[in-house]
Design an enzyme around this catalytic site. Structure first.
Site, PDB file in Angstrom:
ATOM      1  N   LYS A  96      10.587  62.766  66.867  1.00 44.75           N
ATOM      2  CA  LYS A  96      11.681  63.688  66.537  1.00 44.75           C
ATOM      3  C   LYS A  96      12.740  62.918  65.794  1.00 44.75           C
ATOM      4  O   LYS A  96      13.166  61.839  66.235  1.00 44.75           O
ATOM      5  CB  LYS A  96      12.281  64.259  67.839  1.00 44.75           C
ATOM      6  CG  LYS A  96      13.358  65.277  67.618  1.00 44.75           C
ATOM      7  CD  LYS A  96      12.803  66.677  67.507  1.00 44.75           C
ATOM      8  CE  LYS A  96      13.773  67.643  66.873  1.00 44.75           C
ATOM      9  NZ  LYS A  96      13.852  67.588  65.395  1.00 44.75           N
ATOM     10  N   GLN A 117      16.538  56.037  66.516  1.00 45.68           N
ATOM     11  CA  GLN A 117      16.234  57.363  67.069  1.00 45.68           C
ATOM     12  C   GLN A 117      15.456  57.275  68.387  1.00 45.68           C
ATOM     13  O   GLN A 117      15.615  58.128  69.264  1.00 45.68           O
ATOM     14  CB  GLN A 117      15.417  58.141  66.024  1.00 45.68           C
ATOM     15  CG  GLN A 117      15.394  59.629  66.227  1.00 45.68           C
ATOM     16  CD  GLN A 117      16.617  60.343  65.667  1.00 45.68           C
ATOM     17  OE1 GLN A 117      17.060  60.051  64.572  1.00 45.68           O
ATOM     18  NE2 GLN A 117      17.161  61.274  66.423  1.00 45.68           N
ATOM     19  N   LYS A 120      18.127  56.731  71.059  1.00 44.98           N
ATOM     20  CA  LYS A 120      19.005  57.918  71.101  1.00 44.98           C
ATOM     21  C   LYS A 120      18.300  59.067  71.810  1.00 44.98           C
ATOM     22  O   LYS A 120      18.852  59.706  72.711  1.00 44.98           O
ATOM     23  CB  LYS A 120      19.355  58.327  69.665  1.00 44.98           C
ATOM     24  CG  LYS A 120      20.240  59.532  69.558  1.00 44.98           C
ATOM     25  CD  LYS A 120      20.386  60.018  68.120  1.00 44.98           C
ATOM     26  CE  LYS A 120      20.689  58.884  67.155  1.00 44.98           C
ATOM     27  NZ  LYS A 120      21.166  59.381  65.854  1.00 44.98           N
ATOM     28  N   LYS A 132      11.612  59.339  61.831  1.00 41.61           N
ATOM     29  CA  LYS A 132      12.588  59.655  60.777  1.00 41.61           C
ATOM     30  C   LYS A 132      11.840  59.719  59.459  1.00 41.61           C
ATOM     31  O   LYS A 132      10.772  59.123  59.318  1.00 41.61           O
ATOM     32  CB  LYS A 132      13.648  58.550  60.706  1.00 41.61           C
ATOM     33  CG  LYS A 132      14.918  58.947  60.010  1.00 41.61           C
ATOM     34  CD  LYS A 132      15.875  59.700  60.928  1.00 41.61           C
ATOM     35  CE  LYS A 132      17.067  60.233  60.158  1.00 41.61           C
ATOM     36  NZ  LYS A 132      18.092  60.778  61.043  1.00 41.61           N
ATOM     37  N   GLY A 171      17.253  67.983  59.828  1.00 43.85           N
ATOM     38  CA  GLY A 171      18.070  67.559  58.692  1.00 43.85           C
ATOM     39  C   GLY A 171      18.728  66.207  58.907  1.00 43.85           C
ATOM     40  O   GLY A 171      18.702  65.643  59.999  1.00 43.85           O
ATOM     41  N   ASP A 172      19.294  65.675  57.856  1.00 38.61           N
ATOM     42  CA  ASP A 172      20.116  64.456  57.876  1.00 38.61           C
ATOM     43  C   ASP A 172      20.873  64.497  56.548  1.00 38.61           C
ATOM     44  O   ASP A 172      21.033  65.578  55.961  1.00 38.61           O
ATOM     45  CB  ASP A 172      19.228  63.204  58.018  1.00 38.61           C
ATOM     46  CG  ASP A 172      20.037  61.930  58.284  1.00 38.61           C
ATOM     47  OD1 ASP A 172      20.433  61.711  59.441  1.00 38.61           O
ATOM     48  OD2 ASP A 172      20.297  61.158  57.341  1.00 38.61           O
ATOM     49  N   THR A 216      26.147  67.828  66.250  1.00 30.87           N
ATOM     50  CA  THR A 216      26.384  66.381  66.130  1.00 30.87           C
ATOM     51  C   THR A 216      27.886  66.083  66.150  1.00 30.87           C
ATOM     52  O   THR A 216      28.351  65.206  66.888  1.00 30.87           O
ATOM     53  CB  THR A 216      25.735  65.827  64.849  1.00 30.87           C
ATOM     54  OG1 THR A 216      24.379  66.238  64.829  1.00 30.87           O
ATOM     55  CG2 THR A 216      25.815  64.317  64.804  1.00 30.87           C
ATOM     56  N   ASN A 247      27.861  67.790  57.071  1.00 29.79           N
ATOM     57  CA  ASN A 247      27.645  68.506  58.324  1.00 29.79           C
ATOM     58  C   ASN A 247      28.382  67.857  59.492  1.00 29.79           C
ATOM     59  O   ASN A 247      29.118  68.523  60.224  1.00 29.79           O
ATOM     60  CB  ASN A 247      26.132  68.589  58.594  1.00 29.79           C
ATOM     61  CG  ASN A 247      25.835  69.118  59.972  1.00 29.79           C
ATOM     62  OD1 ASN A 247      25.680  68.355  60.916  1.00 29.79           O
ATOM     63  ND2 ASN A 247      25.798  70.430  60.109  1.00 29.79           N
ATOM     64  N   SER A 384      18.662  70.041  68.922  1.00 30.79           N
ATOM     65  CA  SER A 384      17.351  70.264  68.293  1.00 30.79           C
ATOM     66  C   SER A 384      16.274  70.438  69.366  1.00 30.79           C
ATOM     67  O   SER A 384      15.396  71.298  69.246  1.00 30.79           O
ATOM     68  CB  SER A 384      16.973  69.080  67.398  1.00 30.79           C
ATOM     69  OG  SER A 384      17.524  69.242  66.109  1.00 30.79           O
TER      70      SER A 384
HETATM   71  P1  NDP Z   1      25.571  65.325  54.823  1.00 28.60           P
HETATM   72  O1  NDP Z   1      24.641  65.129  53.688  1.00 28.60           O
HETATM   73  O2  NDP Z   1      25.870  66.689  55.295  1.00 28.60           O
HETATM   74  O3  NDP Z   1      26.965  64.604  54.510  1.00 28.60           O
HETATM   75  C1  NDP Z   1      27.017  63.258  54.228  1.00 28.60           C
HETATM   76  C2  NDP Z   1      28.442  62.891  53.858  1.00 28.60           C
HETATM   77  O4  NDP Z   1      28.550  61.476  53.791  1.00 28.60           O
HETATM   78  C3  NDP Z   1      28.856  63.421  52.500  1.00 28.60           C
HETATM   79  O5  NDP Z   1      30.228  63.659  52.489  1.00 28.60           O
HETATM   80  C4  NDP Z   1      28.491  62.268  51.579  1.00 28.60           C
HETATM   81  O6  NDP Z   1      29.205  62.222  50.359  1.00 28.60           O
HETATM   82  C5  NDP Z   1      28.842  61.078  52.436  1.00 28.60           C
HETATM   83  N1  NDP Z   1      27.990  59.949  52.058  1.00 28.60           N
HETATM   84  C6  NDP Z   1      26.641  59.869  52.173  1.00 28.60           C
HETATM   85  N2  NDP Z   1      26.195  58.705  51.695  1.00 28.60           N
HETATM   86  C7  NDP Z   1      27.297  58.052  51.255  1.00 28.60           C
HETATM   87  C8  NDP Z   1      27.497  56.784  50.677  1.00 28.60           C
HETATM   88  N3  NDP Z   1      26.461  55.963  50.432  1.00 28.60           N
HETATM   89  N4  NDP Z   1      28.777  56.429  50.380  1.00 28.60           N
HETATM   90  C9  NDP Z   1      29.809  57.258  50.627  1.00 28.60           C
HETATM   91  N5  NDP Z   1      29.677  58.479  51.176  1.00 28.60           N
HETATM   92  C10 NDP Z   1      28.442  58.845  51.503  1.00 28.60           C
HETATM   93  O7  NDP Z   1      24.970  64.428  56.015  1.00 28.60           O
HETATM   94  P2  NDP Z   1      25.279  64.523  57.580  1.00 28.60           P
HETATM   95  O8  NDP Z   1      26.681  64.915  57.804  1.00 28.60           O
HETATM   96  O9  NDP Z   1      24.189  65.307  58.202  1.00 28.60           O
HETATM   97  O10 NDP Z   1      25.052  63.008  58.037  1.00 28.60           O
HETATM   98  C11 NDP Z   1      26.115  62.047  58.065  1.00 28.60           C
HETATM   99  C12 NDP Z   1      25.731  60.889  58.980  1.00 28.60           C
HETATM  100  O11 NDP Z   1      25.481  61.388  60.295  1.00 28.60           O
HETATM  101  C13 NDP Z   1      24.455  60.128  58.580  1.00 28.60           C
HETATM  102  O12 NDP Z   1      24.600  58.772  58.936  1.00 28.60           O
HETATM  103  C14 NDP Z   1      23.390  60.763  59.465  1.00 28.60           C
HETATM  104  O13 NDP Z   1      22.279  59.907  59.670  1.00 28.60           O
HETATM  105  C15 NDP Z   1      24.190  60.955  60.745  1.00 28.60           C
HETATM  106  N6  NDP Z   1      23.662  61.940  61.676  1.00 28.60           N
HETATM  107  C16 NDP Z   1      23.451  63.234  61.287  1.00 28.60           C
HETATM  108  C17 NDP Z   1      22.967  64.147  62.198  1.00 28.60           C
HETATM  109  C18 NDP Z   1      22.827  65.596  61.860  1.00 28.60           C
HETATM  110  O14 NDP Z   1      22.569  66.374  62.777  1.00 28.60           O
HETATM  111  N7  NDP Z   1      23.011  66.018  60.612  1.00 28.60           N
HETATM  112  C19 NDP Z   1      22.576  63.744  63.556  1.00 28.60           C
HETATM  113  C20 NDP Z   1      22.921  62.372  63.885  1.00 28.60           C
HETATM  114  C21 NDP Z   1      23.418  61.519  62.960  1.00 28.60           C
HETATM  115  P3  NDP Z   1      28.449  62.523  48.977  1.00 28.60           P
HETATM  116  O15 NDP Z   1      28.160  63.988  49.004  1.00 28.60           O
HETATM  117  O16 NDP Z   1      29.414  62.096  47.922  1.00 28.60           O
HETATM  118  O17 NDP Z   1      27.194  61.685  48.982  1.00 28.60           O
END
Ligand code: NDP
Length: 452
Positions: A96, A117, A120, A132, A171-172, A216, A247, A384
């Site tokens: 997962k 993961q 976690k 992943k 998603g991620d 999250t 997200n 999830s």
């Molecule tokens: P999204 O794609 O919804 O949002 C990602 C955000 O982070 C955007 O604002 C993006 O900006 C920014 N970002 C991504 N990469 C970079 C980078 N290299 N430098 C600067 N800004 C960056 O992703 P999520 O919110 O889902 O995920 C965010 C984090 O949370 C990740 O580390 C993910 O692994 C973790 N996570 C997510 C979960 C989930 O349920 N979605 C669960 C657990 C952890 P831009 O659009 O400019 O790239």
């Protein structure tokens, strides 16, 4: 009985082998170091964990799939991306973990995320293994039709590796409700099965769980609140810096406001916004979720309380708590020093591995409560797993019921990490607590199931 020092020497040797056998995967090395550097106390105390081959199996994925993803853009040009799915450990349940679409994705990044993961998912107590996946595809600036064609091509290979009892992606970064919809549609078409439990993060009305999009971010705020409670404080009236605007960031800001705290920042890869009145969530959601725009548009439309700082460090903004919610290694030693100078009390990781090891060390040394991602952001995968349970029972729960379960799970994870850290002479060290507690659950299952 081996001493902690002898055990650590053996783990250090294993870390060298990991680096040697997995060249050019710095993020995976970093994640392996972060876990293995905290395990000596439990491995030394429990001889069964020192059994030859146990930790060696734990750091080797059960299966790694890499594949070609060809697709055509709106002009008919052919693009070739690379797809990945790392099925790391299924001792506790089906693999997962999410799918990430971002140009920085490579095998080492997916392995770091898959490794994290495992622990976690174990911490949630919900019977899910660790995996992943993703692609180096960049959805930014692509039309819906292009994203759909990419997702269809991606799933045309991925479908043979996943299933509700095998491997359940979600998603991620770069993969939200839109992408999960296209991926699910193609899976259903190819397999001719309505198998709702094969993907999570689905839409309401076709198998999605209420509160999954929020889980999250909400979960991370609940974890931060639990850390503060442990110190006799709460979130009421606290100022927060949040990075990211996707997200996790959006629902972190939402939950902070619900608990009386004020998030004054958000960011994306172009820079950050600081809004002294607090982030206006309706405006942020409109720009990010509806228009798929950049954060500078927020500052332009918000008026005089907000300004956009191109390319800046969001951690320069003074705050009581910090919730990194964008990506790995986004908060380094200098940022940690700035946060400490500005009096930060707690840092809780919404993203995966956003703080560098040096930053974590500095924060802990300064007495800042530090919540590692594998504990603090586990709310997403936990809901999830609740989505899978609802799919299995062909039912759907109310938002109130899911949120109640989420709150219970996050408090439980906090207690587990806290108590485990105390048990192994590291009071207040949530990194050690999370790693050891997750490890114990996975290692016990692996030992019981034999050498496979
Ligand atoms: P999204 O794609 O919804 O949002 C990602 C955000 O982070 C955007 O604002 C993006 O900006 C920014 N970002 C991504 N990469 C970079 C980078 N290299 N430098 C600067 N800004 C960056 O992703 P999520 O919110 O889902 O995920 C965010 C984090 O949370 C990740 O580390 C993910 O692994 C973790 N996570 C997510 C979960 C989930 O349920 N979605 C669960 C657990 C952890 P831009 O659009 O400019 O790239």
């Amino acid at each position: 009985m081996t001493t902690r020092r002898e055990t650590q020497t053996r783990l250090d040797q294993l870390l060298k082998e990991i680096e040697h056998r997995n060249p050019a995967q710095p993020e995976f090395h970093q994640a392996a170091h972060e876990v293995l550097e905290t395990l000596a106390p439990v491995v030394a105390a429990r001889p069964e964990y020192a059994e030859p081959g146990l930790i060696e199996r734990l750091v080797e994925p059960e299966r790694q799939v890499m594949f070609r993803v060809p697709w055509q853009d709106d002009q008919g040009r052919v693009h070739v991306n690379r797809g990945f799915r790392v099925e790391f450990n299924s001792a506790l349940g089906p693999y997962k973990g999410g799918l990430r679409f971002h140009p920085s994705v490579n095998l080492g990044v997916i392995k770091f995320l898959g490794f994290e993961q495992i622990f976690k998912n174990a911490l949630t107590g919900l019977g899910i293994g660790g995996g992943k996946g993703g692609s180096d595809f960049d959805p930014h600036g692509r039309s819906d039709a292009e994203v759909m064609r990419f997702c269809q091509s991606f799933m045309t290979e991925l479908y043979r590796h996943i299933g509700e009892h095998t491997d359940v992606p979600a998603g991620d970064i770069g993969v939200g409700g839109r992408e999960i919809g296209y991926l699910f549609g193609q899976y259903r078409r190819i397999t001719n099965r309505w198998e709702a439990g094969v993907l999570t993060g689905k839409g309401q009305g076709w198998g999605g769980s209420l509160i999954r999009p929020e889980a999250t971010g909400y979960g991370n705020v609940l974890f931060a609140a639990a850390m503060l409670r442990e110190r006799g404080e709460d979130l009421e009236g606290q100022t927060a810096v949040v990075s990211g605007s996707g997200n996790v960031a959006i629902y972190t800001i939402e939950k902070l406001a619900a608990l009386g705290a004020n998030a004054v920042t958000c960011s994306d890869s172009s820079g950050y916004v600081v809004d002294e009145k607090g982030i206006d969530l309706d405006l942020l959601k409109q720009i990010k979720e509806v228009e798929r725009g950049r954060v500078d548009a927020y500052a332009e439309r918000r008026g005089s309380s907000a300004r956009f700082v191109p390319g800046g460090r969001v951690w320069d903004v003074p705050a009581d708590i910090a919730l990194p919610s964008a990506t790995q290694n986004e908060l380094d030693e200098n940022d940690a020093a700035t946060l400490i100078r500005n009096g930060v009390k707690a840092v809780s990781e919404g993203a995966n591995m956003p703080a560098t090891p040096e930053a974590v060390h500095l924060l802990q040394k300064a007495g800042v409560a530090f919540g590692p991602g594998k504990a603090a952001n586990a709310g997403g995968v936990a809901v999830s797993a609740l989505e899978m349970a609802q799919n299995h029972a062909r039912t759907s729960w109310t938002a109130a019921r899911v949120e109640e379960e989420l709150t219970h799970i996050m408090n439980d994870i906090h207690t587990t990490c806290h108590e485990t850290a105390e048990r192994y002479d590291a009071p207040g060290d949530y990194v050690t607590g999370a790693n050891i507690a997750g490890f114990e659950r996975v290692a016990d299952a692996m030992l019981a199931q034999g050498v496979i």
